[in-house]
Design an enzyme around this catalytic site. Sequence first.
Site, PDB file in Angstrom:
ATOM      1  N   SER A   2       1.175  -5.912  -0.927  1.00  0.00           N
ATOM      2  CA  SER A   2       0.149  -5.820   0.100  1.00  0.00           C
ATOM      3  C   SER A   2      -0.806  -6.998  -0.041  1.00  0.00           C
ATOM      4  CB  SER A   2      -0.601  -4.496  -0.080  1.00  0.00           C
ATOM      5  OG  SER A   2      -1.341  -4.219   1.064  1.00  0.00           O
TER       6      SER A   2
ATOM      7  N   GLY B 273       2.862  -7.632  -7.783  1.00  0.00           N
ATOM      8  CA  GLY B 273       4.293  -7.937  -7.722  1.00  0.00           C
ATOM      9  C   GLY B 273       5.048  -7.123  -8.758  1.00  0.00           C
TER      10      GLY B 273
ATOM     11  N   GLU C 295      -7.271   5.228 -13.667  1.00  0.00           N
ATOM     12  CA  GLU C 295      -7.595   5.814 -12.376  1.00  0.00           C
ATOM     13  C   GLU C 295      -8.402   7.106 -12.551  1.00  0.00           C
ATOM     14  OE1 GLU C 295      -4.657   8.878 -10.750  1.00  0.00           O
ATOM     15  OE2 GLU C 295      -3.858   6.872 -10.342  1.00  0.00           O
TER      16      GLU C 295
END
Lengths: 358, 358, 388, 388
Positions: free
Chosen positions: C163, C129, C246
């Site tokens: 999602s 969110g 990442e």
Amino acid sequence: MRELLAGRFPREALRAAVDAGDALETGSGGASVVGGPPVVDRVLWRELGEAGFFALRLPEADGGVGLGLPEAVLVFEEAGRVLLPGPLVGTHLAATHLTGPVAAGAAAGELLVALALPPAPVGHLGAADAVLVLGEPGSQELGAGEPGSQEFGSGELGGTGVGLFAADGYPAAEIRSVDPLTPLHLPGSVLPPARALDGGAGVEAASAGADPVLAGADPVLLRREAALLTAALQVGSAGRTLAMAVQHARQREQFGRPIGAFQAVKHLCADMLVRLEMARTAVYAAAVSGDGFETAAARLLADDAASRNARDCLQVFGGMGFTWEADVHLHIKRSWVLAAGRGDTERHEEELAGELLQ
Amino acid sequence: MRELLAGRFPREALRAAVDAGDALETGSGGASVVGGPPVVDRVLWRELGEAGFFALRLPEADGGVGLGLPEAVLVFEEAGRVLLPGPLVGTHLAATHLTGPVAAGAAAGELLVALALPPAPVGHLGAADAVLVLGEPGSQELGAGEPGSQEFGSGELGGTGVGLFAADGYPAAEIRSVDPLTPLHLPGSVLPPARALDGGAGVEAASAGADPVLAGADPVLLRREAALLTAALQVGSAGRTLAMAVQHARQREQFGRPIGAFQAVKHLCADMLVRLEMARTAVYAAAVSGDGFETAAARLLADDAASRNARDCLQVFGGMGFTWEADVHLHIKRSWVLAAGRGDTERHEEELAGELLQ
Amino acid sequence: MDLTYTAEQEEFRAGLRSWLGDVLPKLPPRPDPRDWPGRRAYDAGWQRMLYDAGYAGLHWPVDAGGRGATPVQHLIFLEETEKAGAPYVGANFVGLLHAGPTIAAEGTDEQRRRWLPPVLRGDEVWCQGFSEPGAGSDLASLRTRAVRDGDAYVVTGSKIWTSHAEVADWCELLVRTDPQAPKHRGISWLAMPMDAPGVTVRPLRTLAGSTEFAEMFLDEVRVPVENRVGEENDGWRVTMVTLSFERGTAFVGEVVACRRVLGEVARAAKANGSWDDPALRRGLGRLAAEFSVLWRLTQWNVSEAERSLRAGGTGVPGTGGSVFKLRYSHARQELYDTAAEVLGPLAQDTGHPWTAERLSSLSYTIAAGTSQIQKNIVAERILGLPKG
Amino acid sequence: MDLTYTAEQEEFRAGLRSWLGDVLPKLPPRPDPRDWPGRRAYDAGWQRMLYDAGYAGLHWPVDAGGRGATPVQHLIFLEETEKAGAPYVGANFVGLLHAGPTIAAEGTDEQRRRWLPPVLRGDEVWCQGFSEPGAGSDLASLRTRAVRDGDAYVVTGSKIWTSHAEVADWCELLVRTDPQAPKHRGISWLAMPMDAPGVTVRPLRTLAGSTEFAEMFLDEVRVPVENRVGEENDGWRVTMVTLSFERGTAFVGEVVACRRVLGEVARAAKANGSWDDPALRRGLGRLAAEFSVLWRLTQWNVSEAERSLRAGGTGVPGTGGSVFKLRYSHARQELYDTAAEVLGPLAQDTGHPWTAERLSSLSYTIAAGTSQIQKNIVAERILGLPKG
């Protein structure tokens, strides 16, 4: 015409049409399914007919408006601006170039005449009464293929390259159209013999070839006008997406100021304007001159302007434009559906190149 | 190598070379005329030889540096960055892949070996001692044509596709090279029979075919390495024009602030960086893998990066970059001279496309 | 690695391949995309298999329950699973790739114990969110308010582009806890239970027609203060720290997939005759070059991250990430535009997966930082140009 | 006109064609491009022929000695002279197209009597001193100072990109007369005699190798106050007013020439076999479309200007000018890039005119407002986006 469309086809009507044509089950991950209700409003169609949309170029003596191609492209530009759904080009061409009851019905907005240029998909076939088929220029054969295949068989066009068929007998298979406002069919492998349109639509059959209905229909002229009117629709869409982008850029604030104050957004919008004005000039010029090369140029520039402006509009909107509720995607998809196929684009480019050697 | 070049070929030397090669009469409206003094500095060439530029990949036992292609592309990138003039690729390949006195002379920087890939123009032929000719891959014939024509005759390459000829006997006509630092000849119609290079250059003849000098020279490998090393030169130039653009954008003020504060300029520079990094990655990857497809990709991306970065650099400089005194044009012109011709570019694209079907 | 792999890395690859060869045939059939609970169950099942085989949280630190794999091993994992056609991370994406690493890095011991193991086992699903309708590129301007009330924050606002919200147990939520502070300084990071009263999820349909995303409306949702990770008002830094985890691997699977699709497009062109158009064919050759280099750039970025970590650095690849993102976004759009050219009339059918992908690809120059924002970042942070 | 010509316009065209057919064969040979005096004499001779035939100052107002032709007549004049291969305006460019119209619009009666007739007859040549090394896109930031000293201004500074400075009699000069005022408000317009002491001209070599332009150094040059056109400090407005006189005709000759070159490129491609490459051929087709539409846009802009004038307006075409400039600059570069592709190895020869033009074309996205500046103008003035 802009006033008519604003009154009779406001944005609410556009979205209602999207919803009507849209039988998506939430969460399907796909787009609209096949076989939803038609998106063309017959009442609006008749109103367009009454306003002279289809009879624009018929002489006043024949109940038309007595105007020419330059006025027609202005009207089609307005229709493209609001994404008006329906077989506009086919119906307009039928009213203008055919004779008899089909032409009269088209002119009045009583009939929907779809346009088929095989191997391209045919729009609004399911809702249409008749389908006007334009074969390859100069050829007597009409390419058509097994839905989904790239190999096309051939059917007789009676020697003229132009045919008119009953829509419900036209061999084609519905696909899940990328444009929710333009249901599409892929042309089938073999054309049926011409057959009578019975009383349901209130008009007589239109058979291929020597039929007097088609007597005045020059396939080269029809193809050229189809290309030009389609280009005009594309220009309208390109103008609308520019207007949407500019409005959004003025209002939407990020980093404490309207995003239109950022050069990157400014330049996107400026590029859109340049594309639009070039395409619009091309379309107007081709409408005035009636020239084949100018029409080819118009089609190339208009296809480009519509699809690229729609994409740039999406870029300006950012995530806000990526939702189904925003209209941006409808312009992207319409531009794809209206764009000339690879074969037609190549043909236009080759024509223009060939002209350089003259 | 960057230090060597900065010391031995500083910007002053670059401009001196431009002036030396430049016999323009003021006001001619054209560019440098034909037949000016050669722009290659033989003293610098020997220094490059001593520093191992040409012998980089020879085993240490043979007086070389014992490094590989990855190190060679780093060195060529530096040379491209400072626009070092001279037949760098030809001399390096001769040192690496030939044998005998020509190879030794090339390795030492005593000889200038031009590279010819007909039908492309040959650089530095006038100043060179020998010319290394690479025919079409796999062919036994060597394309060559009447200067100015597009029809090429053929000459024997003795079955290997590789030939070494005396520079002063190589049939070619000088043109007014667009790059003032790279004198160019267009290849002539018929190749002469191989002939002895006499004592003037201190080396023996190099005849085509079965000559042991060429024994180890695989034309496919040579072409691939020529493409890769040229791509490395282009990457160096692309890096330099980015650096120039960024420096200018930081310093030049317009409308009360550095132009680099404007998004339009920022984004030009960002695009340049992206192009540079992609091309550099491509060149390094191809150098490590030695792969033909990766080399093709590297050449395509590096040609594109060099010419487009040079143009964007000019755009950032504005009028200031449009003068002969600014270096920008030297990068534009070198990128054009080094770029693969249309035929080679197509061949690379077709190779890469063909690989997709494997 | 640089651009070649070590023997050790190849050994890891071989072991993974062998395991994938064993387990993939035993997978249940994929659920219908509209069946959210089915999808969650499927993704959970796959995660459990990874967990049991020791591949769960491959790149997580060992003390967080992960394998502590290097970036290159992570790349190999993503490459091989994509090539083998293994399931995507799916519903476990946010937990494994974002919320989990955030908690691992910034959470208390108790928070780590509470939230990390269920993520690794596939038992709990997280959603994100962050984005708001009013805060797109300018994420830090978010306005969802959290007001302290005793031992809880009372959260009101709305989020977008979430999602898996329909099936998530937790939401990593950015909220504004100090409206007076400069915008980056008044944000906090909360773990919000999705079953808390006041949370309403509404599917959000994208232009591609899919409802992969949702809007989330928060009406006085009470989130315990103990669910805050990091200090109050320090949420922006907490989030940014995680982005660095990442390590260049974000698009590994996608690039592998694009190269596969490009081959399929070429074969389709060959089959339907459009291959005979040299312009189209050469365009495919250009795309092959692009994607070949994008793959090399990925390897390079990951390798750089690994080098940086070994040297005690942050493991954030330098220039490469933004460069990759800018070029890849564009190349992906070109790939599917070219696929549409090859398809011809069939490209008008949204039933064709390439048409759906073409529509989705339009988001690549927008999502996770528009190309315009990315270029600003490149120009200012990498090239050192002055702020506008 | 809109996009078709009236009978009256066609009559004008026919008369012009007939005259061109008569006189062009009688022209002397063109001088060597390096022979500046020869070029001036040649250009003056052509201007005198135009003057004698009544074509000089075609678009100038009648009370300034011109013909008061409409924009469309001017377009026809430019189109026909280009098509017939007539000489370019050359050394008379600034006098006829800029300084002259400025004096006609803003000068006193005496200034008009002094300066206009020699321009029309080709007797006096003007050059332009606007740009400065430090003031490129930001022209109004110019710093050449003019200090009042009795009945003269004393001017010191430097100018750049001055064409025909070597042979000019007069220079229309922008100078800063009030350094304290906001930058647009402290500028004055002066007619400077080029033979005044303190004027030094140095040829400026461009990247194309040519020396069409010069730098001009001004060292305490005395310019009589009576040579000022317009009020002191009002020079910016004076200059801008003149720019509007172009009325869309600025690039008429160039577009006609580009279309001719495009045909030549196509024929060269046919001759050397590159025509057989469908991608190249279709690219030529695309360019044909571009230039066909650019020509139509030119006609449209000129026609708009005429309509505006008739309606009592300014005669400045609206959107069209900037749109044209942006697209044309790019199309011209593409044209010569394509020409280079067609030429193949011969494109490396600067002796080939297309290669020289390719180099020159690089200035089109820079000169007279970079494309970046043009886009700002389009976005802010036409689309109404807020200033950055």
